[in-house]
Design a protein around this motif. Structure first.
Motif, mmCIF file in Angstrom:
data_model
loop_
_atom_site.group_PDB
_atom_site.id
_atom_site.type_symbol
_atom_site.label_atom_id
_atom_site.label_comp_id
_atom_site.label_asym_id
_atom_site.label_seq_id
_atom_site.Cartn_x
_atom_site.Cartn_y
_atom_site.Cartn_z
ATOM 1 N N GLY A 147 3.276 -1.153 8.287
ATOM 2 C CA GLY A 147 4.432 -2.007 8.501
ATOM 3 C C GLY A 147 5.639 -1.542 7.714
ATOM 4 N N HIS A 148 5.408 -1.090 6.474
ATOM 5 C CA HIS A 148 6.504 -0.593 5.644
ATOM 6 C C HIS A 148 7.153 0.643 6.272
ATOM 7 C CE1 HIS A 148 8.629 -0.266 1.767
ATOM 8 N NE2 HIS A 148 8.524 1.038 1.952
ATOM 9 N N ILE A 149 6.337 1.531 6.824
ATOM 10 C CA ILE A 149 6.868 2.737 7.472
ATOM 11 C C ILE A 149 7.753 2.364 8.656
ATOM 12 C CG2 ILE A 149 6.220 4.764 8.851
ATOM 13 C CD1 ILE A 149 3.724 4.988 7.028
ATOM 14 N N ILE A 150 7.288 1.420 9.474
ATOM 15 C CA ILE A 150 8.068 1.017 10.641
ATOM 16 C C ILE A 150 9.357 0.325 10.219
ATOM 17 C CG2 ILE A 150 8.078 -0.425 12.705
ATOM 18 C CD1 ILE A 150 6.348 2.105 12.898
ATOM 19 N N HIS A 151 9.307 -0.467 9.162
ATOM 20 C CA HIS A 151 10.527 -1.106 8.663
ATOM 21 C C HIS A 151 11.524 -0.056 8.161
ATOM 22 C CE1 HIS A 151 9.761 -5.602 8.401
ATOM 23 N NE2 HIS A 151 8.659 -5.121 8.949
ATOM 24 N N GLU A 152 11.026 0.965 7.471
ATOM 25 C CA GLU A 152 11.908 2.044 7.008
ATOM 26 C C GLU A 152 12.522 2.780 8.187
ATOM 27 O OE1 GLU A 152 12.972 3.210 4.019
ATOM 28 O OE2 GLU A 152 12.108 1.454 3.039
ATOM 29 N N ALA A 171 7.587 9.479 4.003
ATOM 30 C CA ALA A 171 7.779 9.961 2.632
ATOM 31 C C ALA A 171 8.287 8.848 1.724
ATOM 32 C CB ALA A 171 8.752 11.140 2.622
ATOM 33 N N LEU A 172 9.240 8.060 2.217
ATOM 34 C CA LEU A 172 9.775 6.961 1.413
ATOM 35 C C LEU A 172 8.719 5.896 1.152
ATOM 36 C CD1 LEU A 172 13.291 6.530 3.066
ATOM 37 C CD2 LEU A 172 12.798 7.445 0.783
ATOM 38 N N ALA A 173 7.915 5.612 2.158
ATOM 39 C CA ALA A 173 6.869 4.607 1.992
ATOM 40 C C ALA A 173 5.834 5.057 0.972
ATOM 41 C CB ALA A 173 6.207 4.319 3.341
#
Length: 299
Positions: A147-152, A171-173
């Protein structure tokens, strides 16, 4: 003369959506169908225009998973469950998860003729439908790192994307995600947590890029599959990815895999959620299997 509704994301497929929709509309009209084509976002098309004077034989969707989900939502609003027309997907998105699951490839030169034939002699399969915090989902939802990746990705994206656009969000996640504790209840019974981890809820075995995260899942069994796995660090995440690639993630100590129809995911702090590969808000996440199934015309 049977009606065919055609929804198309005009910019899908790097701008090919409009041309493909026009070609399909012409071919269907020549075959004797009354075509109602909509190139704007499906949620902007009035329901009375979707209903028309008679129920359509089929609804063609030219676009990606997001367009498909929005069209399916509008059809559920426009028609009774018993009169819900089947969908025929012409996949033009980035992931095309539903098309891959159904074995659909309609990009070759003979695709237009095959689509006309498929509408005349449809082979329909039915897919369970669910709601996640009120949003329709047909294949998968998740709370945690995915979910965090998709939000980013949603925060960074500008215009159409391809798979390379996921590199920076991933990478950010990996750098920023903190692995909050989550609690999972299925049909009123707590099955996981509270502890750091990730939760996957799916209607199909394939998840995201194709890992069989929920290997027992079926889209027509009137059940959702739930997989909750402990994960509290970047190292454990990398280990899980390696195990998932070979189907060994369910062997991780503390992993839980169950089936059910009502799922709730809670956390002490908001955990990002994705629904069918799109940003779906944050926990608490409430998922309910619907009694309605959505039909798809397959090859």
């Amino acid at each position: 003369m049977d009606d065919v509704i055609l929804f198309a994301n005009a910019i899908a497929g790097r701008g090919r959506g409009n041309a493909i929709a026009s070609r399909l509309a012409d071919a269907l009209a020549r075959s004797g169908y009354a075509v109602r084509a909509f190139l704007e976002s499906p949620d902007k098309v009035p329901l009375d225009q979707i209903r028309g004077k008679r129920s359509p034989r089929v609804v063609v969707v030219v676009g990606g998973d997001g367009t498909l989900r929005t069209v399916a939502e509008r059809l559920l609003q426009a028609f009774d469950a018993q009169a819900l027309p089947p969908l025929l997907v012409v996949p033009l998105g980035t992931a095309n998860l539903m098309a891959k699951h159904l074995g659909i490839n309609r990009h070759h030169p003979a695709a237009t003729a095959e689509i006309v034939t498929a509408i005349a002699n449809p082979k329909v399969v039915y897919v369970d439908a669910s709601r996640a915090n009120g949003q329709l989902f047909l294949l998968m939802a998740g709370a945690g790192m995915d979910g965090h990746i998709i939000h980013e990705l949603d925060r960074l994206r500008v215009g159409p994307i391809d798979l390379t656009h996921y590199a920076l969000p991933v990478a950010l996640a990996m750098q920023k995600y903190t692995y909050p504790a989550v609690t999972v209840a299925v049909d009123g019974k707590q099955i996981f947590g509270p502890e750091p981890g990730m939760v996957f809820i799916a209607n199909a075995a394939e998840y995201g890029i194709g890992f069989p995260i929920l290997p027992q899942a079926r889209t027509d069994d009137a059940l959702l599959d739930i997989c909750a796995v402990p994960c509290k660090s970047r190292g454990e995440m990398l280990n899980l990815l390696l195990k998932a690639a070979v189907g060994e993630h369910l062997d991780v100590e503390g992993a839980r895999y169950v089936k059910g129809i009502h799922i709730r995911v809670d956390a002490d702090e908001p955990v990002p959620v994705q629904v069918d590969g799109e940003a779906g808000g944050f926990t608490p996440l409430e998922i309910e299997l619907l009694p309605t199934k959505v039909g798809f015309i397959v090859p």
